[in-house]
Design a protein around this motif. Structure first.
Motif, PDB file in Angstrom:
ATOM      1  N   ALA A 293      42.532  26.615  36.665  1.00  0.00           N
ATOM      2  CA  ALA A 293      43.537  26.901  35.632  1.00  0.00           C
ATOM      3  C   ALA A 293      43.273  27.880  34.649  1.00  0.00           C
ATOM      4  N   SER A 294      42.222  28.562  34.633  1.00  0.00           N
ATOM      5  CA  SER A 294      41.895  29.717  33.966  1.00  0.00           C
ATOM      6  C   SER A 294      42.903  31.077  34.216  1.00  0.00           C
ATOM      7  N   GLY A 295      43.143  30.786  35.390  1.00  0.00           N
ATOM      8  CA  GLY A 295      44.122  32.017  36.138  1.00  0.00           C
ATOM      9  C   GLY A 295      43.334  33.434  36.556  1.00  0.00           C
ATOM     10  N   TRP A 296      41.934  33.271  36.190  1.00  0.00           N
ATOM     11  CA  TRP A 296      41.311  34.401  36.641  1.00  0.00           C
ATOM     12  C   TRP A 296      40.965  34.657  37.984  1.00  0.00           C
ATOM     13  N   VAL A 297      40.923  35.747  38.478  1.00  0.00           N
ATOM     14  CA  VAL A 297      40.323  35.810  40.019  1.00  0.00           C
ATOM     15  C   VAL A 297      39.109  36.724  39.830  1.00  0.00           C
ATOM     16  N   ILE A 298      38.231  36.273  40.140  1.00  0.00           N
ATOM     17  CA  ILE A 298      36.592  37.358  40.214  1.00  0.00           C
ATOM     18  C   ILE A 298      36.664  38.234  41.513  1.00  0.00           C
ATOM     19  N   SER A 299      36.937  39.433  41.183  1.00  0.00           N
ATOM     20  CA  SER A 299      37.204  40.400  42.216  1.00  0.00           C
ATOM     21  C   SER A 299      35.960  40.913  42.695  1.00  0.00           C
ATOM     22  N   GLU A 300      34.650  41.044  41.681  1.00  0.00           N
ATOM     23  CA  GLU A 300      33.438  41.526  42.180  1.00  0.00           C
ATOM     24  C   GLU A 300      32.383  41.046  41.127  1.00  0.00           C
ATOM     25  N   ALA A 301      31.115  40.848  41.827  1.00  0.00           N
ATOM     26  CA  ALA A 301      30.059  40.463  41.041  1.00  0.00           C
ATOM     27  C   ALA A 301      29.031  41.332  41.187  1.00  0.00           C
ATOM     28  N   ASN A 302      28.434  42.146  40.286  1.00  0.00           N
ATOM     29  CA  ASN A 302      27.460  43.390  40.553  1.00  0.00           C
ATOM     30  C   ASN A 302      26.064  43.051  40.127  1.00  0.00           C
ATOM     31  N   ALA A 303      25.625  42.024  39.172  1.00  0.00           N
ATOM     32  CA  ALA A 303      24.338  41.688  38.949  1.00  0.00           C
ATOM     33  C   ALA A 303      24.315  40.240  38.491  1.00  0.00           C
ATOM     34  N   ILE A 304      23.192  39.867  38.625  1.00  0.00           N
ATOM     35  CA  ILE A 304      22.752  38.450  38.168  1.00  0.00           C
ATOM     36  C   ILE A 304      21.326  38.512  37.592  1.00  0.00           C
ATOM     37  N   ASN A 305      21.326  37.759  36.551  1.00  0.00           N
ATOM     38  CA  ASN A 305      19.977  37.694  35.805  1.00  0.00           C
ATOM     39  C   ASN A 305      19.390  36.395  36.118  1.00  0.00           C
ATOM     40  N   ASP A 306      17.963  36.288  35.562  1.00  0.00           N
ATOM     41  CA  ASP A 306      17.236  35.178  36.035  1.00  0.00           C
ATOM     42  C   ASP A 306      17.688  33.727  35.429  1.00  0.00           C
ATOM     43  N   LEU A 307      18.523  33.855  34.429  1.00  0.00           N
ATOM     44  CA  LEU A 307      19.337  32.729  33.757  1.00  0.00           C
ATOM     45  C   LEU A 307      20.633  32.255  34.873  1.00  0.00           C
ATOM     46  N   GLY A 308      21.093  33.114  35.870  1.00  0.00           N
ATOM     47  CA  GLY A 308      22.135  32.743  36.602  1.00  0.00           C
ATOM     48  C   GLY A 308      23.350  33.504  35.958  1.00  0.00           C
ATOM     49  N   GLN A 309      23.499  34.142  34.850  1.00  0.00           N
ATOM     50  CA  GLN A 309      24.726  34.699  34.386  1.00  0.00           C
ATOM     51  C   GLN A 309      24.984  35.938  35.076  1.00  0.00           C
ATOM     52  N   ILE A 310      26.261  36.219  35.265  1.00  0.00           N
ATOM     53  CA  ILE A 310      26.875  37.310  36.394  1.00  0.00           C
ATOM     54  C   ILE A 310      27.644  38.234  35.643  1.00  0.00           C
ATOM     55  N   ALA A 311      27.548  39.661  35.984  1.00  0.00           N
ATOM     56  CA  ALA A 311      28.247  40.319  35.474  1.00  0.00           C
ATOM     57  C   ALA A 311      29.125  41.107  36.571  1.00  0.00           C
ATOM     58  N   GLY A 312      30.388  40.960  36.305  1.00  0.00           N
ATOM     59  CA  GLY A 312      31.206  41.412  37.147  1.00  0.00           C
ATOM     60  C   GLY A 312      32.799  41.782  36.921  1.00  0.00           C
ATOM     61  N   THR A 313      33.902  41.611  37.570  1.00  0.00           N
ATOM     62  CA  THR A 313      35.141  42.101  36.861  1.00  0.00           C
ATOM     63  C   THR A 313      36.072  40.793  37.395  1.00  0.00           C
ATOM     64  N   ALA A 314      37.056  40.721  36.589  1.00  0.00           N
ATOM     65  CA  ALA A 314      37.960  39.573  36.915  1.00  0.00           C
ATOM     66  C   ALA A 314      39.222  40.201  36.577  1.00  0.00           C
ATOM     67  N   CYS A 315      40.233  39.571  37.378  1.00  0.00           N
ATOM     68  CA  CYS A 315      41.377  40.240  37.123  1.00  0.00           C
ATOM     69  C   CYS A 315      42.742  38.795  36.865  1.00  0.00           C
ATOM     70  N   ARG A 316      43.773  39.106  35.998  1.00  0.00           N
ATOM     71  CA  ARG A 316      44.569  38.078  35.673  1.00  0.00           C
ATOM     72  C   ARG A 316      45.917  38.519  35.083  1.00  0.00           C
ATOM     73  N   ASP A 317      46.997  38.357  35.667  1.00  0.00           N
ATOM     74  CA  ASP A 317      48.333  38.888  35.271  1.00  0.00           C
ATOM     75  C   ASP A 317      48.463  40.330  35.388  1.00  0.00           C
ATOM     76  N   GLY A 318      47.806  41.104  36.541  1.00  0.00           N
ATOM     77  CA  GLY A 318      47.802  42.133  36.803  1.00  0.00           C
ATOM     78  C   GLY A 318      46.789  43.054  36.232  1.00  0.00           C
ATOM     79  N   SER A 319      45.996  42.526  35.242  1.00  0.00           N
ATOM     80  CA  SER A 319      45.144  43.230  34.344  1.00  0.00           C
ATOM     81  C   SER A 319      43.587  42.885  34.792  1.00  0.00           C
ATOM     82  N   CYS A 320      42.668  43.859  34.955  1.00  0.00           N
ATOM     83  CA  CYS A 320      41.279  43.530  35.226  1.00  0.00           C
ATOM     84  C   CYS A 320      40.406  43.994  34.148  1.00  0.00           C
ATOM     85  N   HIS A 321      39.495  43.296  33.851  1.00  0.00           N
ATOM     86  CA  HIS A 321      38.475  43.104  32.894  1.00  0.00           C
ATOM     87  C   HIS A 321      37.021  42.980  33.296  1.00  0.00           C
ATOM     88  N   ALA A 322      36.168  43.490  32.572  1.00  0.00           N
ATOM     89  CA  ALA A 322      34.559  43.407  33.045  1.00  0.00           C
ATOM     90  C   ALA A 322      34.422  41.808  32.064  1.00  0.00           C
TER      91      ALA A 322
END
Length: 361
Positions: A293-322
């Motif tokens: 329901a968030s509407g986000w599409v995770i387009s890439e994941a570039n890193a994951i820390n030891d707590l399981g948090q992930i850094a990447g890029t997500a897109c919604r409504d034609g706009s992509c964000h870190a």
């Protein structure tokens, strides 16, 4: 008589738990999505504190968990647990620490792609070579001292990741073909070696954890196109695992691995890219692990820390964000609720027996 009156209440509580268990068994989102930067931004790395670095509109940035910090022109590729940052600006790599930006220079072009908690930075630098003119080699850098890591074959190499032991991974060209096709390497104990030979050209190692487990991507088709398709891999003590992709994904690329052996990257056909998580031998589309329901599409994941948090890029409504993907706090599994129910029932049964005994005294 008071205990006798409480028994029906306990029974109703137990019945309520039984009715709730099917709902508890339903799959809930595993991650929430936190936007870190504006449109057209990308997140490249994350440390143990959840601090993230990346690029936005041509500028490098750091999100320290509370605020967005503009680091000036360039791209921030790596961050360690002390908040030190490595990246690239103009023709030079950079090292950012305590508010001070230090240029990493060589004969010509240099770039910095990763660093460890000791402040060892790895990347690539241009050197003057008597036989081949200017060549680009993988390097490590610390406290102003640059070390040429050499090559496996040919005369080009580049480094992407370094672990706590100072072991470095990247790609080294195999020579004799256009576009400088690469093979993945591991540099440790003062020597660079090829970790695997792929049937096709252009393969690289992109990240390494403290157990010397390595991830990257490789071309598995010996007679196919020169560059694609490529598949994500994990290398562990000489054993190469093809991570693969889900259906509809012609390519997959692994870019991050943590010390729990969780791997992240992206898969797809370049027109439709999606981030993935690989753990315990299973491949997950990250979009199935967030709230649809968030509407986000995770387009890439570039890193994951030891707590399981992930850094990447997500897109919604034609706009992509870190973005940073944060784990949703765990809720008890159905089996846990079952044990709780059994415990409550046992307590109620024992109290009921005790009450009956009191009535017949």
């Amino acid at each position: 008589m008071e205990d006798v009156m409480r028994t029906p209440l306990l029974a109703r509580f137990a019945a309520g738990l039984l009715l709730a268990m099917p709902l508890l068994a339903a799959a809930d989102p595993r991650y929430t999505v936190t936007v870190l930067a504006g449109p057209d931004s990308r997140a490249w790395d994350i440390n143990l504190s959840g601090q993230v670095v990346g690029a936005n509109g041509g500028n490098a940035w750091l999100h320290d968990g509370a605020a967005y910090i503009d680091l000036g022109s360039g791209i921030a590729f790596g961050i360690n647990d002390s908040g030190q940052v490595a990246g690239h600006s103009g023709n030079n790599g950079f090292f950012y620490s305590g508010g001070v930006m230090t240029a990493i220079t060589g004969w010509g072009f240099t770039t910095a792609r990763g660093l460890n908690n000791d402040g060892v930075v790895v990347g690539m630098a241009e050197f003057e070579d008597a036989e081949n003119g200017f060549v680009r080699h993988a390097i490590s850098w610390q406290n102003g001292v640059t070390t040429d890591l050499g090559t496996v074959y040919g005369f080009q190499s580049r480094a992407y990741g370094v672990n706590s032991q100072g072991h470095v991974v990247g790609g080294s060209d195999i020579g004799g073909a256009p576009n400088y096709p690469l093979t993945p390497f591991l540099y440790r104990d003062g020597a660079m070696s090829e970790i695997a030979q792929f049937p096709g050209p252009w393969s690289e190692a992109t990240a390494i954890n403290d157990h010397d487990q390595i991830v990257g991507f490789g071309n598995l088709l010996p007679n196919g196109p020169e560059l694609y398709p490529r598949t994500a891999f994990m290398w562990d003590d000489g054993v190469l695992t093809d991570i693969g992709a889900l259906s509809g994904g012609a390519n997959s690329f692994a870019y991050g691995i943590n010390n729990a052996s969780q791997v992240v990257g992206w898969f797809g056909n370049f027109a439709s890219e999606r981030g993935f998580l690989f753990e315990h031998g299973s491949f997950y589309d990250l979009n199935t692990l967030i709230d649809p329901a968030s509407g986000w599409v995770i387009s890439e994941a570039n890193a994951i820390n030891d707590l399981g948090q992930i850094a990447g890029t997500a897109c919604r409504d034609g706009s992509c964000h870190a973005v940073r993907l944060d784990l949703v706090p765990a809720v008890p599994e159905p089996a846990t609720w079952g044990m709780l129910l059994a415990g409550c029932t046992l307590v109620g049964w024992r109290r009921r027996l005790r009450t009956r005994g009191d009535l017949f005294r």
